[in-house]
Design a protein around this motif. Structure first.
Motif, PDB file in Angstrom:
ATOM      1  N   THR A  81      -9.154  14.809  -7.875  1.00 56.75           N
ATOM      2  CA  THR A  81     -10.562  14.609  -8.252  1.00 56.75           C
ATOM      3  C   THR A  81     -10.672  13.675  -9.444  1.00 56.75           C
ATOM      4  N   LEU A  82      -9.823  13.879 -10.447  1.00 59.60           N
ATOM      5  CA  LEU A  82      -9.876  13.064 -11.663  1.00 59.60           C
ATOM      6  C   LEU A  82      -9.594  11.597 -11.364  1.00 59.60           C
ATOM      7  N   THR A  83      -8.520  11.323 -10.628  1.00 62.55           N
ATOM      8  CA  THR A  83      -8.149   9.934 -10.362  1.00 62.55           C
ATOM      9  C   THR A  83      -9.178   9.241  -9.472  1.00 62.55           C
ATOM     10  N   THR A  84      -9.733   9.969  -8.504  1.00 60.13           N
ATOM     11  CA  THR A  84     -10.751   9.366  -7.642  1.00 60.13           C
ATOM     12  C   THR A  84     -12.014   9.043  -8.423  1.00 60.13           C
ATOM     13  N   MET A  85     -12.452   9.963  -9.251  1.00 64.78           N
ATOM     14  CA  MET A  85     -13.655   9.713 -10.039  1.00 64.78           C
ATOM     15  C   MET A  85     -13.408   8.609 -11.075  1.00 64.78           C
ATOM     16  N   ALA A  86     -12.197   8.536 -11.610  1.00 63.59           N
ATOM     17  CA  ALA A  86     -11.891   7.444 -12.547  1.00 63.59           C
ATOM     18  C   ALA A  86     -12.018   6.097 -11.847  1.00 63.59           C
ATOM     19  N   ALA A  87     -11.558   6.023 -10.591  1.00 65.08           N
ATOM     20  CA  ALA A  87     -11.705   4.775  -9.831  1.00 65.08           C
ATOM     21  C   ALA A  87     -13.167   4.479  -9.535  1.00 65.08           C
ATOM     22  N   MET A  88     -13.938   5.516  -9.194  1.00 68.50           N
ATOM     23  CA  MET A  88     -15.356   5.310  -8.890  1.00 68.50           C
ATOM     24  C   MET A  88     -16.136   4.854 -10.128  1.00 68.50           C
ATOM     25  N   ALA A 138     -16.462   7.468   1.582  1.00 67.23           N
ATOM     26  CA  ALA A 138     -15.361   6.849   0.839  1.00 67.23           C
ATOM     27  C   ALA A 138     -14.839   7.723  -0.301  1.00 67.23           C
ATOM     28  N   PRO A 139     -15.687   8.253  -1.209  1.00 70.12           N
ATOM     29  CA  PRO A 139     -15.137   9.079  -2.298  1.00 70.12           C
ATOM     30  C   PRO A 139     -14.424  10.341  -1.809  1.00 70.12           C
ATOM     31  N   PRO A 140     -15.008  11.151  -0.879  1.00 65.98           N
ATOM     32  CA  PRO A 140     -14.251  12.313  -0.397  1.00 65.98           C
ATOM     33  C   PRO A 140     -12.965  11.922   0.321  1.00 65.98           C
ATOM     34  N   ALA A 141     -13.006  10.826   1.085  1.00 68.77           N
ATOM     35  CA  ALA A 141     -11.789  10.389   1.776  1.00 68.77           C
ATOM     36  C   ALA A 141     -10.724   9.968   0.779  1.00 68.77           C
ATOM     37  N   ALA A 142     -11.123   9.264  -0.280  1.00 69.73           N
ATOM     38  CA  ALA A 142     -10.159   8.849  -1.297  1.00 69.73           C
ATOM     39  C   ALA A 142      -9.542  10.055  -1.997  1.00 69.73           C
ATOM     40  N   SER A 187     -14.885  18.843  -3.778  1.00 68.56           N
ATOM     41  CA  SER A 187     -14.873  19.654  -2.557  1.00 68.56           C
ATOM     42  C   SER A 187     -13.806  19.162  -1.594  1.00 68.56           C
ATOM     43  N   ALA A 188     -13.718  17.844  -1.426  1.00 71.58           N
ATOM     44  CA  ALA A 188     -12.727  17.292  -0.506  1.00 71.58           C
ATOM     45  C   ALA A 188     -11.314  17.630  -0.951  1.00 71.58           C
ATOM     46  N   ALA A 189     -11.027  17.478  -2.251  1.00 73.71           N
ATOM     47  CA  ALA A 189      -9.682  17.774  -2.750  1.00 73.71           C
ATOM     48  C   ALA A 189      -9.335  19.246  -2.562  1.00 73.71           C
ATOM     49  N   MET A 190     -10.279  20.138  -2.844  1.00 77.37           N
ATOM     50  CA  MET A 190      -9.999  21.572  -2.707  1.00 77.37           C
ATOM     51  C   MET A 190      -9.913  21.994  -1.250  1.00 77.37           C
ATOM     52  N   LEU A 191     -10.661  21.350  -0.370  1.00 75.94           N
ATOM     53  CA  LEU A 191     -10.544  21.672   1.051  1.00 75.94           C
ATOM     54  C   LEU A 191      -9.168  21.289   1.587  1.00 75.94           C
ATOM     55  N   VAL A 192      -8.631  20.166   1.107  1.00 74.29           N
ATOM     56  CA  VAL A 192      -7.262  19.804   1.493  1.00 74.29           C
ATOM     57  C   VAL A 192      -6.282  20.850   0.976  1.00 74.29           C
ATOM     58  N   ALA A 193      -6.513  21.337  -0.257  1.00 78.17           N
ATOM     59  CA  ALA A 193      -5.649  22.391  -0.808  1.00 78.17           C
ATOM     60  C   ALA A 193      -5.707  23.643   0.061  1.00 78.17           C
ATOM     61  N   TYR A 194      -6.896  24.007   0.531  1.00 77.61           N
ATOM     62  CA  TYR A 194      -6.999  25.166   1.411  1.00 77.61           C
ATOM     63  C   TYR A 194      -6.381  24.879   2.783  1.00 77.61           C
ATOM     64  N   GLY A 195      -6.393  23.619   3.195  1.00 75.45           N
ATOM     65  CA  GLY A 195      -5.675  23.278   4.419  1.00 75.45           C
ATOM     66  C   GLY A 195      -4.177  23.524   4.276  1.00 75.45           C
ATOM     67  N   LEU A 196      -3.626  23.239   3.090  1.00 71.53           N
ATOM     68  CA  LEU A 196      -2.197  23.503   2.853  1.00 71.53           C
ATOM     69  C   LEU A 196      -1.909  25.003   2.861  1.00 71.53           C
ATOM     70  N   THR A 197      -2.778  25.800   2.235  1.00 77.40           N
ATOM     71  CA  THR A 197      -2.577  27.248   2.288  1.00 77.40           C
ATOM     72  C   THR A 197      -2.820  27.779   3.696  1.00 77.40           C
ATOM     73  N   LEU A 222       0.836  -1.204   0.000  1.00 76.65           N
ATOM     74  CA  LEU A 222       0.000   0.000   0.000  1.00 76.65           C
ATOM     75  C   LEU A 222       0.870   1.252   0.000  1.00 76.65           C
ATOM     76  N   LEU A 223       1.960   1.235   0.783  1.00 78.01           N
ATOM     77  CA  LEU A 223       2.890   2.365   0.789  1.00 78.01           C
ATOM     78  C   LEU A 223       3.563   2.517  -0.566  1.00 78.01           C
ATOM     79  N   LEU A 224       3.991   1.410  -1.154  1.00 74.25           N
ATOM     80  CA  LEU A 224       4.628   1.472  -2.473  1.00 74.25           C
ATOM     81  C   LEU A 224       3.652   1.986  -3.524  1.00 74.25           C
ATOM     82  N   PHE A 225       2.387   1.589  -3.420  1.00 75.22           N
ATOM     83  CA  PHE A 225       1.368   2.030  -4.373  1.00 75.22           C
ATOM     84  C   PHE A 225       1.196   3.542  -4.325  1.00 75.22           C
ATOM     85  N   TYR A 226       1.141   4.113  -3.124  1.00 76.75           N
ATOM     86  CA  TYR A 226       0.961   5.554  -3.000  1.00 76.75           C
ATOM     87  C   TYR A 226       2.209   6.329  -3.414  1.00 76.75           C
ATOM     88  N   LEU A 227       3.384   5.698  -3.321  1.00 73.36           N
ATOM     89  CA  LEU A 227       4.628   6.365  -3.714  1.00 73.36           C
ATOM     90  C   LEU A 227       5.013   6.083  -5.163  1.00 73.36           C
TER      91      LEU A 227
END
Length: 316
Positions: A124-131, A172-176, A242-252, A30-35
């Motif tokens: 968003t693109l990769t998550t929706m592609a998986a969904m 699940a989708p927002p978390a992903a 929304s989830a992806a952009m909220l994480v982006a705002y968390g970084l800012t 799982l770690l190798l997959f994310y990296l």
């Protein structure tokens, strides 16, 4: 040229192997997959995005030959495309004209905040592609997620189990998307650190306190939140974006916190405590998200510099 070709081949093969390791089912996979994007991002930052794209295509061809064409497509969408494009943007620069023609033109590098916005788009693109592999409408996707969770949790049927599964299907989708956003950020940061260590990074290290999302991002976030209350596939897209952009705002928000605490006496303790709370409890991240949105709406960092008569740091 030969070194660049060898680096591209090695990066593509390494990324493909890390991506395919998830088939083993081992925890380390799982770690190798994310990296998996990391080798291609290192190649893009240090040796050029074109070489990273070529290596990614080679890795995808290997996956298609060994496993299946669908694995190759998933690898191209979730690993190769983000690694190539983000690496290309990170090294994108244009000359800035100066009044003195005798002075060499400085370079204006692509803003880090826009790269973060692109990360949110890829998450968003990769998550929706998986969904969409589960179905083409909201009900079918939810049913596919529910079936998978029922197999994972066992065959026990009870009211509590059904409520838990319904809750997991909803989040699940927002978390992903959030995990995808964080892993893309981590991979690009690690790639930059590795490239700096190797002496191959030609871009100067940016001041992360200046990271700011494009002004339109707040309007897009508002639209995505509104769509999440509609229903069906449109609502699923809205929640994921929304989830992806909220994480982006968390970084800012983290960048804003680093700016607003510049004059604090115990700044190191304050920052480390904040990040420790975020990692342990997760919910304090809502404070960083609120701080990032507040800075976008009211300009907290700009007001901080004005109040102290300090020039803001340059973005590049």
């Amino acid at each position: 040229m030969m070194i660049q070709i060898l680096i591209a081949i090695a990066a593509g093969c390494a990324s493909a192997l890390m991506f395919a390791s998830i088939i083993s089912g081992a925890l380390i996979s799982l770690l190798l997959f994310y990296l998996a994007p990391l080798p291609l991002m290192v190649a893009a930052l240090g040796w050029g995005a074109a070489g990273a794209a070529a290596g990614g295509l080679l890795g995808a061809a290997g996956l298609a030959a060994i496993f299946s064409f669908s694995y190759a497509i998933a690898f191209l969408v979730t690993v190769v495309a983000p690694a190539y494009w983000l690496g290309r943007l990170a090294m994108l620069a244009r000359p800035v004209e100066t009044a003195d023609s005798a002075t060499p033109a400085a370079l204006e590098w692509y803003p880090v905040g826009r790269i973060v916005a692109w990360m949110a788009g890829f998450a968003t693109l990769t998550t929706m592609a998986a969904m969409l592999t589960l179905g083409t409408d909201g009900a079918t996707i939810s049913e596919g997620l529910r079936s998978g969770l029922q197999r994972a949790l066992g065959s026990r049927n009870s009211a509590d189990t059904d409520k838990l599964i319904d809750a997991l299907v909803a989040v699940a989708p927002p978390a992903a998307a959030s995990v995808a956003m964080l892993t893309l950020t981590l991979n690009l940061w690690l790639a930059a650190r590795i490239t700096i260590t190797s002496g191959r990074l030609t871009r100067p290290r940016p001041d992360l306190r200046t990271v700011a999302l494009p002004a339109m991002t707040l309007a897009v976030l508002s639209l995505a939140i509104g769509l999440s209350f509609t229903g069906g596939l449109v609502a699923l897209i809205g929640k994921t974006a929304s989830a992806a952009m909220l994480v982006a705002y968390g970084l800012t928000g983290a960048a804003t916190l680093h700016t607003l605490t510049m004059s604090a006496r115990h700044r190191g303790f304050l920052l480390s405590s904040t990040y420790a709370l975020v990692l342990i409890f997760l919910w304090p991240a809502l404070g960083l998200i609120a701080l990032g949105i507040g800075d976008a709406a009211f300009g907290f960092r700009q007001r901080y510099y004005q109040r102290r008569s300090m020039p803001p740091p340059t973005a590049t």
